[in-house]
Write a protein that holds these residues in place. Structure first.
Motif, PDB file in Angstrom:
ATOM      1  N   THR A 157       0.970  -1.123   0.083  1.00 55.32           N
ATOM      2  CA  THR A 157       0.143   0.112   0.029  1.00 55.32           C
ATOM      3  C   THR A 157       0.765   1.403  -0.048  1.00 55.32           C
ATOM      4  OG1 THR A 157      -2.110   1.022   0.998  1.00 55.32           O
ATOM      5  CG2 THR A 157      -0.228   0.130   2.596  1.00 55.32           C
ATOM      6  N   HIS A 158       0.173   2.603  -0.107  1.00 47.41           N
ATOM      7  CA  HIS A 158       0.828   3.533   0.081  1.00 47.41           C
ATOM      8  C   HIS A 158       0.107   4.820   0.445  1.00 47.41           C
ATOM      9  CE1 HIS A 158       2.883   7.023  -2.559  1.00 47.41           C
ATOM     10  NE2 HIS A 158       3.086   7.157  -1.483  1.00 47.41           N
ATOM     11  N   TYR A 159       0.458   5.288   1.704  1.00 51.60           N
ATOM     12  CA  TYR A 159      -0.371   6.060   2.408  1.00 51.60           C
ATOM     13  C   TYR A 159       0.000   7.595   1.960  1.00 51.60           C
ATOM     14  CZ  TYR A 159      -0.442   2.965   6.413  1.00 51.60           C
ATOM     15  OH  TYR A 159      -0.844   1.785   7.233  1.00 51.60           O
ATOM     16  N   ASN A 171      -5.297  18.257   8.664  1.00 54.20           N
ATOM     17  CA  ASN A 171      -6.581  18.119   7.846  1.00 54.20           C
ATOM     18  C   ASN A 171      -6.633  16.719   6.793  1.00 54.20           C
ATOM     19  OD1 ASN A 171      -7.837  20.408   8.745  1.00 54.20           O
ATOM     20  ND2 ASN A 171      -6.775  21.714   7.182  1.00 54.20           N
ATOM     21  N   LEU A 172      -5.217  16.203   6.861  1.00 53.65           N
ATOM     22  CA  LEU A 172      -5.204  15.032   5.820  1.00 53.65           C
ATOM     23  C   LEU A 172      -4.834  13.854   6.790  1.00 53.65           C
ATOM     24  CD1 LEU A 172      -2.469  16.373   3.176  1.00 53.65           C
ATOM     25  CD2 LEU A 172      -5.121  16.235   3.202  1.00 53.65           C
ATOM     26  N   ARG A 173      -5.010  14.034   8.056  1.00 52.84           N
ATOM     27  CA  ARG A 173      -4.789  12.779   8.989  1.00 52.84           C
ATOM     28  C   ARG A 173      -5.934  11.738   9.053  1.00 52.84           C
ATOM     29  NH1 ARG A 173      -0.982  15.966  13.397  1.00 52.84           N
ATOM     30  NH2 ARG A 173       0.436  16.338  11.999  1.00 52.84           N
ATOM     31  N   ASP A 174      -7.251  12.202   8.813  1.00 52.62           N
ATOM     32  CA  ASP A 174      -8.489  11.317   8.694  1.00 52.62           C
ATOM     33  C   ASP A 174      -8.014  10.209   7.637  1.00 52.62           C
ATOM     34  OD1 ASP A 174      -9.555  12.650  10.899  1.00 52.62           O
ATOM     35  OD2 ASP A 174     -11.138  13.640   9.402  1.00 52.62           O
ATOM     36  N   GLU A 175      -7.478  10.633   6.651  1.00 53.45           N
ATOM     37  CA  GLU A 175      -7.343   9.656   5.399  1.00 53.45           C
ATOM     38  C   GLU A 175      -6.191   8.760   5.472  1.00 53.45           C
ATOM     39  OE1 GLU A 175      -9.554  13.103   3.762  1.00 53.45           O
ATOM     40  OE2 GLU A 175      -8.025  12.998   4.945  1.00 53.45           O
ATOM     41  N   TRP A 176      -5.041   9.350   6.374  1.00 48.15           N
ATOM     42  CA  TRP A 176      -3.987   8.583   6.738  1.00 48.15           C
ATOM     43  C   TRP A 176      -4.333   7.728   7.861  1.00 48.15           C
ATOM     44  CZ3 TRP A 176      -0.928   6.437  10.412  1.00 48.15           C
ATOM     45  CH2 TRP A 176       0.397   6.293   9.961  1.00 48.15           C
ATOM     46  N   ASP A 177      -5.005   8.213   8.909  1.00 45.56           N
ATOM     47  CA  ASP A 177      -5.484   7.199   9.764  1.00 45.56           C
ATOM     48  C   ASP A 177      -6.563   6.079   9.420  1.00 45.56           C
ATOM     49  OD1 ASP A 177      -3.687   8.885  11.411  1.00 45.56           O
ATOM     50  OD2 ASP A 177      -5.606   9.819  12.533  1.00 45.56           O
ATOM     51  N   LEU A 178      -7.326   6.448   8.428  1.00 40.04           N
ATOM     52  CA  LEU A 178      -8.217   5.462   7.860  1.00 40.04           C
ATOM     53  C   LEU A 178      -7.408   4.320   7.306  1.00 40.04           C
ATOM     54  CD1 LEU A 178     -10.942   4.281   7.301  1.00 40.04           C
ATOM     55  CD2 LEU A 178     -10.976   5.734   5.287  1.00 40.04           C
ATOM     56  N   ALA A 201       5.151  -1.071   2.009  1.00 45.32           N
ATOM     57  CA  ALA A 201       4.604   0.197   1.858  1.00 45.32           C
ATOM     58  C   ALA A 201       5.385   1.447   1.980  1.00 45.32           C
ATOM     59  CB  ALA A 201       3.440   0.331   3.139  1.00 45.32           C
ATOM     60  N   ASP A 202       4.981   2.319   1.125  1.00 44.12           N
ATOM     61  CA  ASP A 202       5.409   3.869   1.400  1.00 44.12           C
ATOM     62  C   ASP A 202       4.500   4.372   2.513  1.00 44.12           C
ATOM     63  OD1 ASP A 202       5.843   6.531   1.470  1.00 44.12           O
ATOM     64  OD2 ASP A 202       6.015   7.025  -0.861  1.00 44.12           O
ATOM     65  N   THR A 203       4.943   4.617   3.565  1.00 41.69           N
ATOM     66  CA  THR A 203       4.164   4.929   4.778  1.00 41.69           C
ATOM     67  C   THR A 203       3.867   6.541   4.941  1.00 41.69           C
ATOM     68  OG1 THR A 203       5.826   5.022   6.269  1.00 41.69           O
ATOM     69  CG2 THR A 203       4.851   2.936   6.182  1.00 41.69           C
ATOM     70  N   ASN A 204       4.695   7.142   4.274  1.00 41.36           N
ATOM     71  CA  ASN A 204       4.838   8.627   4.483  1.00 41.36           C
ATOM     72  C   ASN A 204       4.711   9.314   5.973  1.00 41.36           C
ATOM     73  OD1 ASN A 204       5.098  10.234   1.921  1.00 41.36           O
ATOM     74  ND2 ASN A 204       3.298   9.195   1.423  1.00 41.36           N
ATOM     75  N   ASN A 205       5.439   8.523   6.863  1.00 39.98           N
ATOM     76  CA  ASN A 205       5.341   8.805   8.175  1.00 39.98           C
ATOM     77  C   ASN A 205       6.690   8.272   8.684  1.00 39.98           C
ATOM     78  OD1 ASN A 205       5.279   9.148  10.817  1.00 39.98           O
ATOM     79  ND2 ASN A 205       3.252   8.401  10.815  1.00 39.98           N
ATOM     80  N   PRO A 206       7.753   9.193   9.046  1.00 39.89           N
ATOM     81  CA  PRO A 206       9.046   8.609   9.281  1.00 39.89           C
ATOM     82  C   PRO A 206       9.120   7.877  10.806  1.00 39.89           C
ATOM     83  CG  PRO A 206       9.099  10.972   9.648  1.00 39.89           C
ATOM     84  CD  PRO A 206       7.722  10.616   8.909  1.00 39.89           C
ATOM     85  N   ASP A 207       8.020   8.300  11.479  1.00 41.84           N
ATOM     86  CA  ASP A 207       7.857   7.533  12.871  1.00 41.84           C
ATOM     87  C   ASP A 207       7.179   6.376  12.797  1.00 41.84           C
ATOM     88  OD1 ASP A 207       8.987   9.774  14.139  1.00 41.84           O
ATOM     89  OD2 ASP A 207       7.312  10.934  14.096  1.00 41.84           O
ATOM     90  N   TYR A 208       6.613   5.720  11.641  1.00 45.27           N
ATOM     91  CA  TYR A 208       5.679   4.564  11.638  1.00 45.27           C
ATOM     92  C   TYR A 208       6.564   3.395  12.190  1.00 45.27           C
ATOM     93  CZ  TYR A 208       2.407   1.571   9.354  1.00 45.27           C
ATOM     94  OH  TYR A 208       1.190   0.864   9.007  1.00 45.27           O
ATOM     95  N   ARG A 209       5.755   2.522  12.933  1.00 44.05           N
ATOM     96  CA  ARG A 209       6.550   1.326  13.420  1.00 44.05           C
ATOM     97  C   ARG A 209       5.645  -0.060  12.886  1.00 44.05           C
ATOM     98  NH1 ARG A 209       9.827   4.206  13.657  1.00 44.05           N
ATOM     99  NH2 ARG A 209      10.835   5.132  15.425  1.00 44.05           N
ATOM    100  N   LYS A 210       4.528  -0.139  13.261  1.00 39.00           N
ATOM    101  CA  LYS A 210       3.818  -1.376  12.827  1.00 39.00           C
ATOM    102  C   LYS A 210       2.450  -1.185  12.437  1.00 39.00           C
ATOM    103  CE  LYS A 210       6.342  -4.165  16.367  1.00 39.00           C
ATOM    104  NZ  LYS A 210       6.590  -5.044  17.588  1.00 39.00           N
ATOM    105  N   ALA A 211       2.062  -2.043  11.452  1.00 38.25           N
ATOM    106  CA  ALA A 211       0.641  -1.756  11.163  1.00 38.25           C
ATOM    107  C   ALA A 211      -0.538  -2.216  12.087  1.00 38.25           C
ATOM    108  CB  ALA A 211       0.235  -2.734  10.016  1.00 38.25           C
ATOM    109  N   THR A 212      -0.162  -3.144  12.892  1.00 43.24           N
ATOM    110  CA  THR A 212      -1.090  -3.716  13.849  1.00 43.24           C
ATOM    111  C   THR A 212      -0.668  -3.181  15.187  1.00 43.24           C
ATOM    112  OG1 THR A 212       0.574  -5.622  14.443  1.00 43.24           O
ATOM    113  CG2 THR A 212      -1.124  -5.868  12.693  1.00 43.24           C
ATOM    114  N   GLY A 213       0.397  -2.829  15.671  1.00 39.38           N
ATOM    115  CA  GLY A 213       0.957  -2.494  17.145  1.00 39.38           C
ATOM    116  C   GLY A 213       1.260  -3.526  17.898  1.00 39.38           C
ATOM    117  N   TRP A 214       0.810  -4.987  17.271  1.00 38.88           N
ATOM    118  CA  TRP A 214       1.227  -6.009  18.110  1.00 38.88           C
ATOM    119  C   TRP A 214       2.774  -6.281  18.267  1.00 38.88           C
ATOM    120  CZ3 TRP A 214      -2.576 -10.556  17.111  1.00 38.88           C
ATOM    121  CH2 TRP A 214      -4.006 -10.182  17.467  1.00 38.88           C
TER     122      TRP A 214
END
Length: 266
Positions: A157-159, A171-178, A201-214
């Motif tokens: 995917t691509h955020y 104003n773009l965080r609703d889309e990213w968070d979804l 993925a290209d997460t477009n977030n340098p602080d991204y860690r895990k999709a699930t948080g698990w």
């Protein structure tokens, strides 16, 4: 359970007819040898369009073993990239979603000896003029052609950009968070079936860690915006990370990333 691909699924897979048999999680099978499994996440970008074909060629040559590739920004505001991928990822590849009606921006290239047995494209949110195209999540479940119980799912995917990087526009965080929420759902849907999941993925977030948080979800890279993670399944399939590297793309501001795994039936 046997199944046949519909015309729509044939289109998702780029027009190639693929037949397979789905097996339930935890299917008993003898252990296999280890197989090398290079996985690449590659954003083609749009800053230097004349460099695109060289970048696609370099991704194809990113490892001596044919790599699996999760692509981003294919035919996004430009044209010609599907033909370039066809040229360098030829008959030994299935290029899933490359010419899909809607999810074509995030295709997945799957090489033999891996065979696609199922696929899905999930709509996330619509486009915003001058800001973002519609966003999708693509996924394929594959099996080894000689060891049919050796299976895993790859998600790509691509955020949306500029929500948590760049302009950091709230104003773009609703889309990213979804997208993050649906990404989590898709990873866990396969995990609950006992299936190993690898995602790019290209997460477009340098602080991204895990999709699930698990805690069970593993990260290959912990910096930058291009990520490769994996979530183990029920233990039937074992995955180990051997090495990492990057590929100079020369098209955009971030390089492709390579994770060298090995995989086997446990």
């Amino acid at each position: 359970m046997s199944f046949e691909f519909s015309r729509r699924k044939a289109l998702v897979l780029g027009g190639g007819a693929v037949l397979g048999t789905l097996a339930g999680a935890g299917t008993a099978s003898a252990a296999s040898e280890w197989f090398r499994l290079p996985v690449i996440t590659a954003n083609i970008g749009r800053d230097n369009l004349t460099a695109r074909e060289d970048a696609i060629r370099d991704v194809r040559n990113g490892d001596a073993t044919r790599p699996l590739v999760g692509w981003q920004e294919i035919n996004e505001g430009d044209t010609g990239e599907p033909a370039m991928i066809d040229k360098h990822f030829g008959s030994l590849y299935q290029n899933a979603f490359l010419r899909h009606d809607t999810a074509f921006r995030v295709p997945i290239s799957i090489p033999r000896p891996w065979v696609v047995v199922d696929s899905q494209a999930t709509f996330v949110h619509g486009g915003i003029e001058g800001v973002t195209p519609p966003r999708w999540i693509t996924e394929v479940t594959v099996r080894h052609e000689s060891h049919t119980a050796l299976r895993f799912t790859m998600i790509n995917t691509h955020y949306i950009a500029n929500a948590y990087n760049g302009a950091r526009n709230p104003n773009l965080r609703d889309e990213w968070d979804l997208l993050k929420s649906i990404h989590k759902e898709r990873v866990l849907a396969h995990h609950r079936q006992g299936r190993l999941v690898i995602w790019t993925a290209d997460t477009n977030n340098p602080d991204y860690r895990k999709a699930t948080g698990w805690d069970a979800e593993k990260q290959v890279f912990t910096a930058g915006i291009d990520r490769i993670n994996w979530m183990p399944g029920d233990g039937t399939v074992r995955l180990e990370l051997l090495n990492t590297r990057s590929i100079d793309m020369r098209v955009d501001g971030h390089d492709a990333r390579v994770a060298i795994f090995r995989i086997r039936l446990a």
